[in-house]
Design an enzyme around this catalytic site. Structure first.
Site, PDB file in Angstrom:
ATOM      1  N   CYS A 106       0.829  -1.200   0.000  1.00 21.89           N
ATOM      2  CA  CYS A 106       0.000   0.000   0.000  1.00 21.89           C
ATOM      3  C   CYS A 106       0.871   1.260   0.000  1.00 21.89           C
ATOM      4  O   CYS A 106       1.580   1.527  -0.963  1.00 21.89           O
ATOM      5  CB  CYS A 106      -0.974  -0.055   1.171  1.00 21.89           C
ATOM      6  SG  CYS A 106      -2.281   1.173   1.154  1.00 21.89           S
ATOM      7  N   HIS A 107       0.839   2.059   1.052  1.00 18.05           N
ATOM      8  CA  HIS A 107       1.650   3.266   1.170  1.00 18.05           C
ATOM      9  C   HIS A 107       3.032   2.988   1.774  1.00 18.05           C
ATOM     10  O   HIS A 107       3.874   3.891   1.818  1.00 18.05           O
ATOM     11  CB  HIS A 107       0.937   4.317   2.034  1.00 18.05           C
ATOM     12  CG  HIS A 107      -0.251   4.950   1.387  1.00 18.05           C
ATOM     13  ND1 HIS A 107      -1.453   4.288   1.246  1.00 18.05           N
ATOM     14  CD2 HIS A 107      -0.430   6.175   0.835  1.00 18.05           C
ATOM     15  CE1 HIS A 107      -2.321   5.092   0.651  1.00 18.05           C
ATOM     16  NE2 HIS A 107      -1.727   6.238   0.386  1.00 18.05           N
ATOM     17  N   ALA A 108       3.288   1.779   2.250  1.00 17.09           N
ATOM     18  CA  ALA A 108       4.571   1.471   2.892  1.00 17.09           C
ATOM     19  C   ALA A 108       5.781   1.611   1.965  1.00 17.09           C
ATOM     20  O   ALA A 108       6.883   1.859   2.469  1.00 17.09           O
ATOM     21  CB  ALA A 108       4.533   0.079   3.527  1.00 17.09           C
ATOM     22  N   TRP A 110       6.621   4.126   0.584  1.00 18.34           N
ATOM     23  CA  TRP A 110       7.196   5.419   0.963  1.00 18.34           C
ATOM     24  C   TRP A 110       8.458   5.198   1.794  1.00 18.34           C
ATOM     25  O   TRP A 110       9.426   5.945   1.685  1.00 18.34           O
ATOM     26  CB  TRP A 110       6.203   6.212   1.808  1.00 18.34           C
ATOM     27  CG  TRP A 110       5.335   7.176   1.089  1.00 18.34           C
ATOM     28  CD1 TRP A 110       5.539   7.748  -0.134  1.00 18.34           C
ATOM     29  CD2 TRP A 110       4.119   7.731   1.592  1.00 18.34           C
ATOM     30  NE1 TRP A 110       4.505   8.610  -0.408  1.00 18.34           N
ATOM     31  CE2 TRP A 110       3.621   8.622   0.628  1.00 18.34           C
ATOM     32  CE3 TRP A 110       3.393   7.550   2.776  1.00 18.34           C
ATOM     33  CZ2 TRP A 110       2.453   9.340   0.792  1.00 18.34           C
ATOM     34  CZ3 TRP A 110       2.220   8.265   2.936  1.00 18.34           C
ATOM     35  CH2 TRP A 110       1.756   9.147   1.960  1.00 18.34           C
TER      36      TRP A 110
END
Length: 172
Positions: A106-108, A110
């Site tokens: 997902c956003h990990a 980043w």
């Protein structure tokens, strides 16, 4: 069986922590959860706060040498908090440099951008951070799971079965 570390803070996407935690433990792996501080961290369940879970140790007390793989759940809040945590970034970098599996959903990713682990990699992520990945030098694709060397990435909770299967394969 492998020894696997999950790193998260308050605001982790609930399913992206609990599904890997439960499935990997059910497969016989030893799974620990590290958080910025001792105590419980609270998940985000789609549109509101969700369940809490107790951390087994702090990020400062964790080391890549004690584990075979690292799992990074997403959500918008969790990776944004962790990318400002120098100890978390050092730990993630340590896993990456050791060539151990680093799985981010997902956003990990980043966090993989922040640690320099995204550059030159083929990766996927949640739609809204794909430009960030591309700007960091990753080749971005839209697939349920992407494995590039020791880096495993997935897009969202719908990909959790493929994500966990890739982690299982990497530690086999």
């Amino acid at each position: 069986m492998a020894k696997i570390l999950i790193v998260a803070s308050d605001g982790f996407e609930q399913s992206e922590l609990f599904v890997p935690l439960e499935k990997l433990r059910a497969s016989g792996h030893e799974v620990h959860l590290a958080a910025p501080e001792k105590g419980d961290i609270r998940g985000w369940d789609q549109t509101d706060w969700g369940k809490s879970v107790a951390a087994d140790l702090t990020i400062a007390d964790a080391g890549a040498g004690a584990y075979d793989a690292l799992v990074l759940p997403g959500g918008q809040i969790n990776p944004d908090v962790l990318r400002l945590n120098d100890k978390a970034l050092s730990l993630i970098r340590e896993f990456g440099e050791a060539g151990k599996p680093v799985a981010a959903i997902c956003h990990a990713p980043w966090l993989l951008i922040e640690t320099g682990l995204a550059k030159g990699r083929r990766m996927t992520s949640f739609d809204s951070i794909r430009t960030d990945l591309a700007n960091a030098g990753a080749e971005v694709v839209d697939e349920s799971v992407v494995v590039d060397g020791n880096i495993i990435t997935s897009r969202n909770p719908d990909d959790l079965d493929d994500f966990v299967a890739a982690i299982e394969k990497a530690v086999a």
